[in-house]
Write a protein that holds these residues in place. Sequence first.
Motif, PDB file in Angstrom:
ATOM      1  N   LYS A   1       1.082  -0.859  -0.352  1.00 37.33           N
ATOM      2  CA  LYS A   1       0.068   0.378  -0.362  1.00 37.33           C
ATOM      3  C   LYS A   1       1.133   1.581   0.399  1.00 37.33           C
ATOM      4  CE  LYS A   1      -2.873   0.138   3.039  1.00 37.33           C
ATOM      5  NZ  LYS A   1      -3.883  -0.350   4.062  1.00 37.33           N
ATOM      6  N   ALA A   2       0.096   2.131  -0.324  1.00 35.77           N
ATOM      7  CA  ALA A   2       0.692   3.627  -0.126  1.00 35.77           C
ATOM      8  C   ALA A   2       1.875   4.394   0.838  1.00 35.77           C
ATOM      9  CB  ALA A   2       0.092   5.143  -0.707  1.00 35.77           C
TER      10      ALA A   2
ATOM     11  N   LYS B   1       1.100  -3.448   8.125  1.00 40.36           N
ATOM     12  CA  LYS B   1       1.694  -4.154   9.074  1.00 40.36           C
ATOM     13  C   LYS B   1       2.443  -5.401   8.984  1.00 40.36           C
ATOM     14  CE  LYS B   1      -1.134  -1.965  12.707  1.00 40.36           C
ATOM     15  NZ  LYS B   1      -2.156  -2.075  14.275  1.00 40.36           N
ATOM     16  N   GLU B   2       1.820  -6.011   7.982  1.00 40.38           N
ATOM     17  CA  GLU B   2       2.043  -7.821   8.279  1.00 40.38           C
ATOM     18  C   GLU B   2       3.128  -7.274   6.398  1.00 40.38           C
ATOM     19  OE1 GLU B   2      -1.048  -5.837   4.654  1.00 40.38           O
ATOM     20  OE2 GLU B   2      -1.267  -6.341   6.888  1.00 40.38           O
ATOM     21  N   GLY B   3       3.298  -6.022   5.942  1.00 38.43           N
ATOM     22  CA  GLY B   3       4.429  -6.367   4.637  1.00 38.43           C
ATOM     23  C   GLY B   3       3.821  -6.730   3.219  1.00 38.43           C
ATOM     24  N   GLY B   4       4.769  -5.647   2.274  1.00 36.23           N
ATOM     25  CA  GLY B   4       4.370  -5.972   1.329  1.00 36.23           C
ATOM     26  C   GLY B   4       4.891  -7.576   0.797  1.00 36.23           C
ATOM     27  N   ALA B   5       4.160  -7.733  -0.579  1.00 39.30           N
ATOM     28  CA  ALA B   5       4.944  -8.973  -1.728  1.00 39.30           C
ATOM     29  C   ALA B   5       5.696  -8.492  -1.677  1.00 39.30           C
ATOM     30  CB  ALA B   5       3.804  -9.341  -2.967  1.00 39.30           C
TER      31      ALA B   5
ATOM     32  N   VAL C   1      10.478 -11.561   1.043  1.00 32.26           N
ATOM     33  CA  VAL C   1      11.368  -9.201   1.377  1.00 32.26           C
ATOM     34  C   VAL C   1      10.556  -8.493   2.445  1.00 32.26           C
ATOM     35  CG1 VAL C   1       8.898  -7.921   0.395  1.00 32.26           C
ATOM     36  CG2 VAL C   1      11.644  -7.513   0.323  1.00 32.26           C
ATOM     37  N   SER C   2       9.772  -9.179   3.073  1.00 34.91           N
ATOM     38  CA  SER C   2       8.933  -9.432   4.005  1.00 34.91           C
ATOM     39  C   SER C   2       8.649 -10.682   5.200  1.00 34.91           C
ATOM     40  CB  SER C   2       7.517  -9.245   3.975  1.00 34.91           C
ATOM     41  OG  SER C   2       6.840  -7.697   3.706  1.00 34.91           O
ATOM     42  N   PRO C   3       9.096 -10.440   6.493  1.00 33.44           N
ATOM     43  CA  PRO C   3       9.376 -11.764   6.879  1.00 33.44           C
ATOM     44  C   PRO C   3       7.470 -13.024   6.774  1.00 33.44           C
ATOM     45  CG  PRO C   3       9.908 -10.205   8.580  1.00 33.44           C
ATOM     46  CD  PRO C   3       9.097  -9.418   7.256  1.00 33.44           C
ATOM     47  N   ARG C   4       8.366 -14.254   6.713  1.00 34.26           N
ATOM     48  CA  ARG C   4       7.437 -14.760   6.519  1.00 34.26           C
ATOM     49  C   ARG C   4       6.847 -16.356   7.227  1.00 34.26           C
ATOM     50  NH1 ARG C   4       5.059 -11.412   4.310  1.00 34.26           N
ATOM     51  NH2 ARG C   4       4.124 -10.290   1.978  1.00 34.26           N
TER      52      ARG C   4
END
Length: 860
Positions: free
Chosen positions: A46-47, A51-55, A92-95
């Motif tokens: 999102k712009a 909180k959940e981070g990006g894809a 790129v974001s923790p999963r």
Amino acid sequence: MFAVVLFLLCAASSVSASAKSAAAGPRLHNKQLYKFSYTAEVLLDKAKGSKEGGAGYKISSEVNINLVWRDPSSKDDQLIQLAISNVRIDHVSPRSGKKNILQGSTVDSILGKNKLAALTKPFLVHLKNGKVKRKRKVVMNNDISGRCTVQYQAAKDQITRTKILDTCKTSETGFTTHSKVLGVGRKSSSVTVFTLEDGFIRSAVAEETHSLAVNARRSTAAKVVSRQTLVKTGKEAGPLEVAGKDVASVVKSVDGKLAAVGIVAEKVKSKCKGCPTLFEHWQAEQKQLEPASLSKASAPRSFLALIQSIRKASKDEILKVLKSASKTSLPQVVDAVTSSQTPESLDAMIEFLNFTDAKGLVLQERFLYACGFASHPNERMLHALLDISKGKIGSEEIKESVVIIMGALVHKLCLKGGCNLPTVVQVKKMILEGPDSTKVESEVQVYLLALKNSLLPEAIPIFTKYAESEVGSYNTIALTALQRYDVSLLTSEVKRTVNRIYHQTQRIYEKNVRVAAADVILSSNPSYMEVKNLLLSIGNLPHEMNKYMLSKIQDNLRFQLPASKVIRQALKDMVSHNYDRFSKVGSSSAFSGFMARSGDLTSTYSLDILYSGSGILRRSNMNIYGASKDAMLHGLQVAIEAQGLESLIAATPDEGEEDLESFAGMSALLFDVQLRPVTFFKGYSDLMAKMFSMTGDPMNVVKGLILLTDHSEVLQLQSGLKANAEFQGGLAIDISGGMEISLWYRESKTSVNNRGALVVTGNVTVDMDFLRAGMEVSFETEASLDFITTVQFSEYPFLVCMQMDKATFPVREYLTKYEHVPSGKSSQLRKQRRLIVSGSEFPLHQENSNMCKRVFDSSW
């Protein structure tokens, strides 16, 4: 990973920009191996982030660099070798858990053995730098992003490289909606910071950001962030420099199989496994495009999805869908196929439609209207309509619509700089010469409407001439067309003409023509004397026109329209501003108001109603405008006109209207495109027939699916990756209007009903062949707007009640992020939010509220 090379090339250029000495870039030493760590990541979010981070994904590796050869005569002409090793791929974001689709995977399984072997095979780069000695410089650079303006700024041991991305010229093509209000805005930045140590690169950090948002609703937005980091981790003994006279001979001696490649990024062609064919897709969406579903958001959503499939389909595949569609869903398929705007879709439509058959009017008109609303039409589409106009056409209505819509296409092509295209020149000549080439009233009207759509400056003298014609319909079209032009194009001759018409200095005009002239005067920077003369005329006009003009002046003041400043100055003169003038009674009115106001979009409406002295509606005009980012869109205009109806109630016609033929009709302008007017009845015999068969049911003016927003572009990232951005907005619309007259109850009622469902989606994807990440943002709504006017003319002044109602409607927002790997594993995060916007009756003037109470209060 070829991006590493490009990154180093950028670094070399930046060092060159800061060099104080003769050295133009980084000089590698013989028998030295330079060790670096490199990371590249791309994130979609999102712009404002989440909180959940990006894809997205992160790729990291180690890079070893050594000097292979240096030109003996130029120390800055070097051949270097790069070797990539220890490649790693991660989110790129923790999963965690099932959301980590890379868990258990190896680089080998993700990339494939062949690609990994190719990536880790050492390759050579030829660095040949010029000499730049200034501390700060703006230059044009050619790199993977294209040819761009780049600014360099040097400080102690640090270089900042800012790329002005809006200046980049690339071979990648895209398209966008011609209207900025309906369009998509993008803000981009690219900054690289280099840190030096002993004249050599210690680290380089680059961040590139692209934010895209729908102008009318900026919360429907997506952001692409690309980051690269290069850090020197050490230095150790390396191989000896190779002897040789030039680069070619050295490369041949190192490996004769090596071939030279450029720095242009290769296009990644996404292979869709198991994707449905167009026909299969159509079968899945068909129910949503039946007429019963058109008031729901599912209709425009299916419409947009179908367009995406059609844009990838062949002509034969498209024809198969057209021929298999049911009779009730076929008009919606025609909307989708035409809106796709590909050569294949246009060819399919031309082959499918038979314009010689008058029975095909509905499909033919849907095709023509979709052409008129086209987001990015080309010369080929205009040429197709020109060919149709030259052939045999079975329906008079279609003959008219073809010419009117060609005018709209001329306007859009001219906006894109295509005014001198051969077909545009040909059509311009046809419609400019059209009004004087025929004596048939309906044909003259059609050419004038086409010119009204074209907004050609060359048409202004034609409109000026026809504004003073003896035919009332010509006057109205010409004057409303002049009002659409930029004020700077309206000459003194135009202003003299409209003033002559309003003040009737040469002959008598119908009331609706005079008020149209007044509208042009007030909207084109009127002078003090023009406004003063308008004010002085009030009191000497027909009763209802007195009230209309008074209401128009008051509306300008209340709503602070452009003419309000001059009006206030003129009102200081007590001759112009006195009780006698400003106490005129009547039922005609003009009123403007706000429909919605936000930081993104301001929507306004205006309602102008003019009656004859006998209480019969003469003209009703409803307008809706949208303004965003200093751009204006005329979203809707529905005008109902009636004349010659006084004989029904044994009333006396107003001055200049004694011999008018009985007529009632409706004209609509939608999203800046004038549509073919609709006639309710014409002539006394037709009027009487309709009077006894009137059901009160509204007559359809326009119905269908419209592609409002259509934006496609490829974002070439400095890392070598490409992000594809697609934003589309679809509208299902149904505009109808009607007029009822009851002689028994001495009451008339006119209605304009607007129904619509809107869906806007934005999809940004990064497809690396072996990895895919994407994000979709969207919103949808379903709304209705009714404008009803009830008139009781059993007494004078007659009672008039205007109602403009907006029903309660929902707004739903969706966010989807997804990641996918070739093994079939994928993860998806979906969020949604629902808002309810309360219905309301839009406020009009207090006098109207009082009238409505009297009309509907049975105890009165």
